[in-house]
Design a protein around this motif. Structure first.
Motif, short mmCIF file in Angstrom:
data_model
loop_
_atom_site.label_atom_id
_atom_site.label_comp_id
_atom_site.label_asym_id
_atom_site.label_seq_id
_atom_site.Cartn_x
_atom_site.Cartn_y
_atom_site.Cartn_z
N VAL A 156 11.95 4.68 2.41
CA VAL A 156 10.98 4.49 3.50
C VAL A 156 9.63 4.15 2.88
O VAL A 156 9.18 4.85 1.96
CB VAL A 156 10.86 5.78 4.36
N LEU A 157 9.01 3.09 3.34
CA LEU A 157 7.71 2.72 2.81
C LEU A 157 6.72 3.85 3.06
O LEU A 157 6.55 4.30 4.20
CB LEU A 157 7.21 1.43 3.46
N PRO A 158 6.04 4.34 2.03
CA PRO A 158 5.18 5.53 2.18
C PRO A 158 3.98 5.31 3.09
O PRO A 158 3.38 6.28 3.54
CB PRO A 158 4.75 5.85 0.75
N TRP A 159 3.61 4.04 3.34
CA TRP A 159 2.46 3.77 4.21
C TRP A 159 2.89 3.50 5.66
O TRP A 159 2.08 3.07 6.48
CB TRP A 159 1.63 2.61 3.68
N SER A 160 4.17 3.74 5.96
CA SER A 160 4.66 3.43 7.30
C SER A 160 4.63 4.63 8.24
O SER A 160 4.85 4.49 9.44
CB SER A 160 6.10 2.90 7.22
N SER A 161 4.37 5.82 7.71
CA SER A 161 4.38 7.02 8.55
C SER A 161 3.22 7.93 8.21
O SER A 161 2.52 7.74 7.21
CB SER A 161 5.70 7.78 8.37
N CYS A 162 3.03 8.95 9.06
CA CYS A 162 1.96 9.93 8.85
C CYS A 162 2.48 11.26 8.34
O CYS A 162 1.80 12.29 8.43
CB CYS A 162 1.21 10.15 10.17
N ASN A 163 3.69 11.25 7.80
CA ASN A 163 4.32 12.50 7.36
C ASN A 163 4.15 12.74 5.87
O ASN A 163 5.08 13.17 5.18
CB ASN A 163 5.82 12.47 7.71
N ASN A 164 2.99 12.43 5.34
CA ASN A 164 2.75 12.57 3.92
C ASN A 164 1.61 13.56 3.67
O ASN A 164 0.81 13.84 4.56
CB ASN A 164 2.39 11.21 3.31
N TRP A 166 -1.07 13.27 2.06
CA TRP A 166 -2.43 12.73 2.07
C TRP A 166 -2.92 12.37 3.48
O TRP A 166 -4.08 12.03 3.66
CB TRP A 166 -2.51 11.49 1.18
N ASN A 167 -2.03 12.39 4.47
CA ASN A 167 -2.43 11.98 5.82
C ASN A 167 -3.30 13.03 6.49
O ASN A 167 -3.14 14.23 6.29
CB ASN A 167 -1.19 11.71 6.67
N SER A 168 -4.21 12.55 7.32
CA SER A 168 -5.12 13.42 8.07
C SER A 168 -4.55 13.68 9.46
O SER A 168 -3.63 12.98 9.91
CB SER A 168 -6.50 12.77 8.17
N PRO A 169 -5.10 14.66 10.20
CA PRO A 169 -4.63 14.90 11.57
C PRO A 169 -4.85 13.72 12.51
O PRO A 169 -4.18 13.62 13.54
CB PRO A 169 -5.47 16.12 12.01
N ASN A 170 -5.76 12.81 12.17
CA ASN A 170 -6.05 11.66 13.03
C ASN A 170 -5.13 10.48 12.79
O ASN A 170 -5.29 9.43 13.40
CB ASN A 170 -7.50 11.20 12.83
N CYS A 171 -4.18 10.65 11.87
CA CYS A 171 -3.28 9.55 11.55
C CYS A 171 -2.33 9.28 12.72
O CYS A 171 -1.77 10.20 13.32
CB CYS A 171 -2.47 9.89 10.29
N GLU A 172 -2.14 7.98 13.04
CA GLU A 172 -1.25 7.58 14.13
C GLU A 172 -0.54 6.29 13.76
O GLU A 172 -1.17 5.29 13.42
CB GLU A 172 -2.04 7.37 15.42
N SER A 173 0.78 6.33 13.79
CA SER A 173 1.58 5.15 13.44
C SER A 173 2.29 4.54 14.63
O SER A 173 2.92 3.48 14.49
CB SER A 173 2.62 5.52 12.37
N PRO A 193 -1.84 4.77 9.18
CA PRO A 193 -1.29 5.34 7.93
C PRO A 193 -1.45 4.38 6.75
O PRO A 193 -1.50 4.82 5.60
CB PRO A 193 0.19 5.56 8.27
N VAL A 194 -1.56 3.08 7.05
CA VAL A 194 -1.76 2.10 5.97
C VAL A 194 -3.13 2.29 5.34
O VAL A 194 -3.28 2.26 4.10
CB VAL A 194 -1.60 0.66 6.51
N ILE A 195 -4.14 2.47 6.17
CA ILE A 195 -5.50 2.68 5.65
C ILE A 195 -5.59 3.99 4.89
O ILE A 195 -6.20 4.07 3.82
CB ILE A 195 -6.52 2.64 6.81
N GLU A 196 -4.97 5.02 5.43
CA GLU A 196 -5.02 6.32 4.75
C GLU A 196 -4.25 6.28 3.43
O GLU A 196 -4.66 6.92 2.45
CB GLU A 196 -4.46 7.41 5.67
N TYR A 197 -3.16 5.54 3.40
CA TYR A 197 -2.42 5.40 2.15
C TYR A 197 -3.29 4.70 1.10
O TYR A 197 -3.32 5.12 -0.06
CB TYR A 197 -1.14 4.60 2.38
N TRP A 198 -4.00 3.66 1.52
CA TRP A 198 -4.83 2.89 0.61
C TRP A 198 -6.01 3.72 0.08
O TRP A 198 -6.25 3.78 -1.13
CB TRP A 198 -5.32 1.64 1.33
N GLU A 199 -6.71 4.37 0.98
CA GLU A 199 -7.93 5.07 0.58
C GLU A 199 -7.69 6.48 0.07
O GLU A 199 -8.33 6.92 -0.89
CB GLU A 199 -8.91 5.11 1.75
#
Length: 635
Positions: A156-164, A166-173, A193-199
């Motif tokens: 599963v691409l790690p930037w495709s979901s908010c179940n990581n 590093w994700n914040s509570p505001n993450c929405e996929s 989740p893509v932006i959160e994965y990047w930053e």
């Protein structure tokens, strides 16, 4: 006494390697001396090595992530008008100037400019400074691409979901849900989740440049891999580089075509392409459009960083560099336009899926390659495949540029200090390795938690449009006015066998420097301090570091000119100025006005001198030396 005994003669051409005497001095006779270890220079082994290497150098990541965005921001299809004008009046002429100058002088950037115009020899130092800064930060972009490529092989691409973690509570996929309630991500106050994965995961970006933070060891590792791949491609010089270019310069086109075909078949692709090309002619009245066109041409054509000059120096003397220039220019600009279709087809699909306008998903620079496109592949079936293809393309586009830039840097230094590079076993390999490792060490500062801020300083200031435009203008002045456009045309005619159109000479003398200075002035007038992500403002110390990077290359030209004037012979400033303009390499035929085809001076009874030998492989060609001798050699 014969004319040739009174004057300097054309540099001796070595029968073995077709190179000009490496010490830059004129030979005392016209015989061809055997080449020694230090005078031997690399040459291209394959017929198309030079062409592939120039395409690899010129066609890079900027064609994919910068040109499409600039088209969108500056009036869509209308942007092609200033772009084509700048390409015609500056891009192609300066490209041709650099390649032909390298082919004629058989030297890297520093020695070539010192040979043709000592007064402006600082141009060579300036270009090498710019290329060093470029290498340091460009490899980091390749490290990001490798990092994403390796992550693309997960189930599963790690930037495709908010179940990581590093994700914040505001993450929405769940874009479908947001679309169903007619809300955008901004309105719902959620982040992708893509932006959160990047930053938050890739960069783990800090609060500012004053908070460098720790080293990102994963990025340091992939950065080392990028430089190791580069070293494998350059450690044997042109022999290994030429072979590598056949793959790295061509395979990205296969990837780009695959992505284009897939992109245009997606829902919403037409909307994205229309957004990309829809002309807004009113934009042409804005200076920023012309500034963007100028800087894009100089970046994408790899102008003024010494690469083209160094690559041209490995050509055989009789190579048709004008033909190659036109081919590479068409390929370069065509790639930029083609990439725009592929990228905006994907962005149109993404906008359709998210229920927003294309403008809301269109980003520039790293945001397009590492945010927008990774977001798009998560919406495709078999997303791991498309993600892998995209980042392989990005890496190959970048590695070809990194390889040729590294070769140019090493070539210029090696020509100045041949003992470092030639004449000993494994000397070349060791010197190449040291250069790569030094750039890697500087690049480590850009893979810290605050490294993104450092990288933007190198990108915006160190290899900035200010420095490139400034250097380009003085290159044209050096050849068009000081060395002489007509004199340089003699050299080109001697190399390629025919006289080019006067268009290039006019551009070198008038059009190109005028256009470069105009865009430079507009850029300064409209200058705005650098910001990260249009939010973070660099502190005064950061801005100061940036301008130090910029002026470290810009000031090379005037400071070296002052030094050359100071050291020049002469009792007054006028004499010093005239002597500082004397070139150290003769134009073919310039001192042989009275030499007949039989090698005899028509005005001298002593007929014991013959012209220099023709370049290797063209012994059957008869050169006619009927040109006016240089003033300084007319005694």
């Amino acid at each position: 006494m014969s004319l040739m005994q009174k004057n300097k003669v054309h540099p001796t051409l070595d029968d073995e390697n077709d190179s000009i005497a490496s010490d830059g001095q004129q030979p005392t006779n016209t015989s061809v001396a055997p080449a020694d270890a230090l005078s031997q220079r690399d040459t291209w082994f394959g017929k198309h090595d030079f062409l592939m290497s120039c395409i690899g150098a010129a066609v890079g990541i900027g064609n994919v992530w910068r040109f499409p965005f600039l088209c969108y921001r500056n009036g869509g299809g209308a942007f092609l008008i200033p772009y084509i004008i700048v390409v015609a009046l500056s891009g192609i002429p300066i490209f041709f100037l650099e390649v032909s100058l390298g082919q004629f002088t058989k030297s890297g950037a520093i020695k070539a400019w010192d040979s043709v115009c000592p007064l402006l020899s600082g141009i060579g130092v300036s270009t090498i400074t710019i290329i060093f800064y470029t290498l340091c930060y460009y490899a980091v972009i390749l490290a990001w691409a490798l990092f994403y490529l390796f992550q693309s092989w997960r189930t599963v691409l790690p930037w495709s979901s908010c179940n990581n973690t590093w994700n914040s509570p505001n993450c929405e996929s769940n874009y479908t849900y947001l679309k169903s309630i007619n809300m955008t991500a901004e309105e719902a106050n959620v982040t992708s989740p893509v932006i959160e994965y990047w930053e938050k995961h890739v960069l783990q970006i800090s609060s500012g440049i004053d908070d460098v933070g720790g080293l990102r060891w994963e990025l340091a590792g992939v950065l080392f891999i990028a430089w190791f791949v580069c070293y494998l491609a350059v450690f044997k010089g042109t022999k290994s580089t030429g072979k590598a270019m056949y793959f790295t310069a061509t395979f990205p086109y296969i990837m780009l075509l695959i992505l284009l075909i897939r992109g245009v078949t997606l829902p919403g692709a037409a909307k994205g392409i229309q957004f990309y090309l829809q002309p807004n002619m009113t934009k042409l009245a804005e200076p920023q459009v012309w500034i963007d066109a100028g800087t894009q041409v100089f970046f994408s054509y790899s102008l003024c960083i010494g690469v083209l000059l160094s690559l041209g120096s490995f050509n055989s003397y009789g190579n048709n560099c004008l033909r190659d220039t036109l081919i590479i220019s068409v390929v370069n600009s065509g790639t930029s336009i083609l990439a725009g279709f592929a990228i905006f087809a994907a962005l149109g699909f993404m906008a359709d899926e998210m229920g927003v306008e294309v403008a809301d998903v269109a980003e520039s620079g790293p945001g397009l390659a590492f945010i927008a496109y990774p977001k798009e592949v998560t919406m495709l079936p078999v997303s791991q495949l498309w993600s892998s293809l995209f980042f392989i393309m990005i890496f190959l586009l970048g590695i070809s540029t990194l390889v040729t830039d590294t070769l140019a840097l090493v070539t210029s230094i090696g020509d100045m200090y041949p003992k470092l590079f030639r004449g000993g076993k494994y000397r070349k390999e060791i010197f190449m390795g040291l250069c790569c490792f030094m750039c890697y060490l500087v690049g480590l500062s850009m893979v810290t938690r605050g490294g993104m801020y450092v990288l933007q300083l190198f990108d915006f200031y160190g290899a900035s449009g200010f420095a490139l435009l400034w250097t380009a203008a003085w290159q044209c002045i050096a050849v068009g006015w000081f060395y002489g456009g007509e004199k340089f045309y003699r050299a080109i005619e001697d190399m390629i066998g025919y006289r080019p159109s006067p268009f290039f000479r006019i551009c070198w003398k008038y059009c190109s420097p005028t256009l470069c200075f105009a865009i430079l002035i507009f850029s300064i007038v409209r200058y705005e301090p650098l910001k990260y992500n249009n939010v973070y403002e660099y502190p005064p110390v950061g801005q100061a570091v940036g301008w130090i990077l910029a002026f470290s290359s810009i000031l090379c030209i005037p400071l070296k000119a002052i030094w050359v004037l100071f050291k020049a012979k002469g009792s007054n400033l006028k004499e010093k100025f005239q002597n500082s303009l004397k070139c150290k390499i003769q134009t073919p035929g310039a001192v042989f006005e009275n030499i007949g085809e039989d090698g005899i001076d028509k005005n001298d009874d002593e007929s014991d001198v013959t012209p220099p030998p023709p370049y290797p492989g063209s012994a059957e060609k008869t050169r006619e030396y009927k040109l006016v001798p240089d003033k300084e050699t007319s005694m």
